[in-house]
Design a protein around this motif. Sequence first.
Motif, PDB file in Angstrom:
ATOM      1  N   LEU A 112      -4.535   0.322   8.076  1.00 40.93           N
ATOM      2  CA  LEU A 112      -4.405  -0.309   6.712  1.00 40.93           C
ATOM      3  C   LEU A 112      -2.741   0.923   6.713  1.00 40.93           C
ATOM      4  O   LEU A 112      -1.855  -0.027   6.392  1.00 40.93           O
ATOM      5  CB  LEU A 112      -4.615  -0.495   5.521  1.00 40.93           C
ATOM      6  CG  LEU A 112      -5.178  -0.864   4.314  1.00 40.93           C
ATOM      7  CD1 LEU A 112      -4.157  -2.177   4.492  1.00 40.93           C
ATOM      8  CD2 LEU A 112      -5.965  -1.129   3.575  1.00 40.93           C
ATOM      9  N   LEU A 113      -2.749   1.889   6.788  1.00 39.18           N
ATOM     10  CA  LEU A 113      -1.919   3.165   6.057  1.00 39.18           C
ATOM     11  C   LEU A 113      -1.528   2.937   6.777  1.00 39.18           C
ATOM     12  O   LEU A 113       0.005   3.123   5.954  1.00 39.18           O
ATOM     13  CB  LEU A 113      -2.838   4.371   6.310  1.00 39.18           C
ATOM     14  CG  LEU A 113      -2.086   5.260   5.658  1.00 39.18           C
ATOM     15  CD1 LEU A 113      -2.317   5.385   4.030  1.00 39.18           C
ATOM     16  CD2 LEU A 113      -3.405   6.959   5.835  1.00 39.18           C
ATOM     17  N   ARG A 114      -1.564   2.573   8.045  1.00 40.77           N
ATOM     18  CA  ARG A 114      -0.138   2.691   8.942  1.00 40.77           C
ATOM     19  C   ARG A 114       0.691   1.009   8.489  1.00 40.77           C
ATOM     20  O   ARG A 114       1.854   1.648   8.144  1.00 40.77           O
ATOM     21  CB  ARG A 114      -0.055   3.039  10.303  1.00 40.77           C
ATOM     22  CG  ARG A 114       0.790   2.443  11.176  1.00 40.77           C
ATOM     23  CD  ARG A 114       0.690   2.766  12.798  1.00 40.77           C
ATOM     24  NE  ARG A 114       2.068   2.879  13.456  1.00 40.77           N
ATOM     25  CZ  ARG A 114       2.822   4.366  13.384  1.00 40.77           C
ATOM     26  NH1 ARG A 114       1.986   5.392  13.760  1.00 40.77           N
ATOM     27  NH2 ARG A 114       3.472   4.556  14.038  1.00 40.77           N
ATOM     28  N   ASP A 115       0.369   0.129   8.601  1.00 39.05           N
ATOM     29  CA  ASP A 115       0.888  -0.795   7.907  1.00 39.05           C
ATOM     30  C   ASP A 115       1.593  -0.846   6.406  1.00 39.05           C
ATOM     31  O   ASP A 115       2.297  -1.032   6.300  1.00 39.05           O
ATOM     32  CB  ASP A 115      -0.862  -2.158   7.576  1.00 39.05           C
ATOM     33  CG  ASP A 115      -0.937  -2.529   9.319  1.00 39.05           C
ATOM     34  OD1 ASP A 115      -0.032  -2.050   9.848  1.00 39.05           O
ATOM     35  OD2 ASP A 115      -1.653  -3.025   9.235  1.00 39.05           O
TER      36      ASP A 115
ATOM     37  N   VAL B  50       2.494  -4.836   4.517  1.00 41.69           N
ATOM     38  CA  VAL B  50       1.015  -5.750   4.063  1.00 41.69           C
ATOM     39  C   VAL B  50       1.552  -6.365   2.532  1.00 41.69           C
ATOM     40  O   VAL B  50       2.800  -6.195   2.178  1.00 41.69           O
ATOM     41  CB  VAL B  50       0.429  -3.925   3.419  1.00 41.69           C
ATOM     42  CG1 VAL B  50      -0.794  -4.715   2.405  1.00 41.69           C
ATOM     43  CG2 VAL B  50      -0.679  -3.445   4.424  1.00 41.69           C
ATOM     44  N   VAL B  51       0.972  -7.354   2.741  1.00 43.68           N
ATOM     45  CA  VAL B  51       1.183  -8.709   1.864  1.00 43.68           C
ATOM     46  C   VAL B  51       0.195  -8.044   0.897  1.00 43.68           C
ATOM     47  O   VAL B  51      -1.513  -8.158   0.748  1.00 43.68           O
ATOM     48  CB  VAL B  51       0.880 -10.045   2.286  1.00 43.68           C
ATOM     49  CG1 VAL B  51       1.194 -10.929   0.223  1.00 43.68           C
ATOM     50  CG2 VAL B  51       2.599 -10.371   3.632  1.00 43.68           C
TER      51      VAL B  51
ATOM     52  N   ILE C 188       1.697  -2.025  -7.944  1.00 44.96           N
ATOM     53  CA  ILE C 188       3.607  -1.743  -7.477  1.00 44.96           C
ATOM     54  C   ILE C 188       3.770  -0.890  -6.842  1.00 44.96           C
ATOM     55  O   ILE C 188       4.708  -0.869  -5.933  1.00 44.96           O
ATOM     56  CB  ILE C 188       4.178  -2.341  -8.133  1.00 44.96           C
ATOM     57  CG1 ILE C 188       3.800  -3.196  -9.212  1.00 44.96           C
ATOM     58  CG2 ILE C 188       5.482  -1.994  -8.487  1.00 44.96           C
ATOM     59  CD1 ILE C 188       4.334  -4.427  -8.815  1.00 44.96           C
ATOM     60  N   SER C 189       2.850   0.168  -7.455  1.00 40.63           N
ATOM     61  CA  SER C 189       4.564   1.384  -6.619  1.00 40.63           C
ATOM     62  C   SER C 189       3.454   1.948  -4.913  1.00 40.63           C
ATOM     63  O   SER C 189       3.013   2.764  -4.442  1.00 40.63           O
ATOM     64  CB  SER C 189       2.612   2.594  -7.114  1.00 40.63           C
ATOM     65  OG  SER C 189       1.431   2.936  -6.617  1.00 40.63           O
ATOM     66  N   LEU C 190       2.438   0.829  -4.925  1.00 43.67           N
ATOM     67  CA  LEU C 190       2.781   0.681  -2.527  1.00 43.67           C
ATOM     68  C   LEU C 190       4.025   0.154  -2.280  1.00 43.67           C
ATOM     69  O   LEU C 190       3.779   1.075  -0.963  1.00 43.67           O
ATOM     70  CB  LEU C 190       1.136  -0.546  -2.804  1.00 43.67           C
ATOM     71  CG  LEU C 190       0.225   0.075  -2.872  1.00 43.67           C
ATOM     72  CD1 LEU C 190      -0.961  -0.610  -2.614  1.00 43.67           C
ATOM     73  CD2 LEU C 190      -0.568   1.153  -2.422  1.00 43.67           C
ATOM     74  N   LYS C 191       4.634  -0.463  -2.809  1.00 42.18           N
ATOM     75  CA  LYS C 191       5.925  -0.927  -2.433  1.00 42.18           C
ATOM     76  C   LYS C 191       6.174  -1.077  -1.685  1.00 42.18           C
ATOM     77  O   LYS C 191       7.174  -1.498  -0.327  1.00 42.18           O
ATOM     78  CB  LYS C 191       6.722   0.506  -2.346  1.00 42.18           C
ATOM     79  CG  LYS C 191       6.260   1.759  -3.537  1.00 42.18           C
ATOM     80  CD  LYS C 191       7.462   3.103  -3.241  1.00 42.18           C
ATOM     81  CE  LYS C 191       7.779   2.892  -4.342  1.00 42.18           C
ATOM     82  NZ  LYS C 191       8.444   2.918  -6.107  1.00 42.18           N
TER      83      LYS C 191
ATOM     84  N   ASN D 265       1.083 -12.881  11.023  1.00 45.16           N
ATOM     85  CA  ASN D 265       2.305 -12.084  10.709  1.00 45.16           C
ATOM     86  C   ASN D 265       2.551 -10.489   9.790  1.00 45.16           C
ATOM     87  O   ASN D 265       3.054  -9.173  10.109  1.00 45.16           O
ATOM     88  CB  ASN D 265       3.608 -12.541  10.506  1.00 45.16           C
ATOM     89  CG  ASN D 265       3.931 -13.348  11.286  1.00 45.16           C
ATOM     90  OD1 ASN D 265       4.025 -12.835  12.301  1.00 45.16           O
ATOM     91  ND2 ASN D 265       3.745 -14.776  10.799  1.00 45.16           N
ATOM     92  N   TYR D 266       1.061 -10.887   9.200  1.00 44.65           N
ATOM     93  CA  TYR D 266       1.319  -9.331   8.619  1.00 44.65           C
ATOM     94  C   TYR D 266      -0.556  -9.100   7.551  1.00 44.65           C
ATOM     95  O   TYR D 266      -1.333  -9.208   8.764  1.00 44.65           O
ATOM     96  CB  TYR D 266       2.066  -9.829   6.599  1.00 44.65           C
ATOM     97  CG  TYR D 266       3.604  -9.828   6.829  1.00 44.65           C
ATOM     98  CD1 TYR D 266       3.856  -8.695   6.560  1.00 44.65           C
ATOM     99  CD2 TYR D 266       3.791 -11.126   6.955  1.00 44.65           C
ATOM    100  CE1 TYR D 266       5.191  -8.997   6.299  1.00 44.65           C
ATOM    101  CE2 TYR D 266       5.089 -11.224   6.749  1.00 44.65           C
ATOM    102  CZ  TYR D 266       5.565  -9.939   6.441  1.00 44.65           C
ATOM    103  OH  TYR D 266       7.165 -10.358   6.652  1.00 44.65           O
ATOM    104  N   THR D 267      -0.309  -8.433   7.472  1.00 39.32           N
ATOM    105  CA  THR D 267      -1.988  -7.846   6.909  1.00 39.32           C
ATOM    106  C   THR D 267      -1.997  -8.110   5.176  1.00 39.32           C
ATOM    107  O   THR D 267      -1.520  -7.688   4.644  1.00 39.32           O
ATOM    108  CB  THR D 267      -2.413  -6.090   6.933  1.00 39.32           C
ATOM    109  OG1 THR D 267      -2.239  -5.799   8.780  1.00 39.32           O
ATOM    110  CG2 THR D 267      -3.646  -5.258   6.535  1.00 39.32           C
ATOM    111  N   ILE D 268      -3.483  -8.412   5.120  1.00 39.22           N
ATOM    112  CA  ILE D 268      -2.973  -8.977   3.685  1.00 39.22           C
ATOM    113  C   ILE D 268      -4.687  -7.888   3.137  1.00 39.22           C
ATOM    114  O   ILE D 268      -5.432  -7.298   3.506  1.00 39.22           O
ATOM    115  CB  ILE D 268      -3.691 -10.261   3.984  1.00 39.22           C
ATOM    116  CG1 ILE D 268      -2.242 -11.266   3.930  1.00 39.22           C
ATOM    117  CG2 ILE D 268      -4.483 -10.504   2.246  1.00 39.22           C
ATOM    118  CD1 ILE D 268      -3.216 -12.848   4.106  1.00 39.22           C
TER     119      ILE D 268
END
Length: 291
Positions: free
Chosen positions: A6-9, A15-16, A103-106, A196-199
């Motif tokens: 998750l951190l790498r994504d 990440v969504v 939001i800071s997860l950008k 296509n993404y990690t949610i």
Amino acid sequence: MINNDLLRDLAEDKVVLFLGAGVSASSLIDDRPAFKGWPEFLAGAAESRESALRDQVKRLIGAKDYLLACQLLQDSYEHEWQELITAEYGKVAQPSRLHDSTISLKQRLVVTTNFDKLLETAWANSISAGARSFKVISAVEEGVFRCLKDYDTPYLIKIHGSVDDTSSMVFSRSEYIKLAFANTRYSNFIDALLLNYTILFIGFSMEDPAISALMELYAFNYPGARPHYIMAPQGGGSNIAEINKRLRKLSMIEYDPVNNHEELPVMIAAMANAAKSKKREILAARILAAA
């Protein structure tokens, strides 16, 4: 400890962020939630109805059948219903620490079932002058798929509509059937995100019937796929965690819910800082590899 995948994504903007009612509930006006949750809103709307309907709605709320309760009230109020929704969810309020930390997860894609404008405000507040702004999509129509490959543009996708366009809002059973269950674009869009993404679900209870069903279909159809993640309060039970993992490919990241979930934004802020460090690490490794 944050899951390394998750951190790498997060570091690679893969990440969504999928935000539910718990995020809106974190915003306060005079130490009370800025907006009513579904049960409180529906119960309040039922108070002015005749006793038989009021009792019927209360029974449905107790059974957590909010869609049917909402449908009965909407039919009763008719044209006044939209005004009632706008009066509650169109109020001016300030984003919370949870909005800001999220939001800071950008991440480029933020999806929400919330109607209010708090996410728009929080995101706009985080953008420096001259930086690229985000686009808002308030309905799952054909154009929503553009966000999947429009890599230079951030998107806020309000899949259940927005308070500034009440015709787009998914609130009652009939609206849910029309705009979610019977809308193939809705299921195709969520499936595209899952593939296509990690949610990362935040403030989301998984009680939404369409989303939970799509998660279960995803887990059934793609048993070898990587999991998605949900921020969840401690105390849900190991059996719930096992069901989420086995039937929905959904890993729980637990936090202590005491003091109005105050640990959640702290955890997310720490996650954002860790992702920032991971991004620098990835960029440094790529520069070395290219040298």
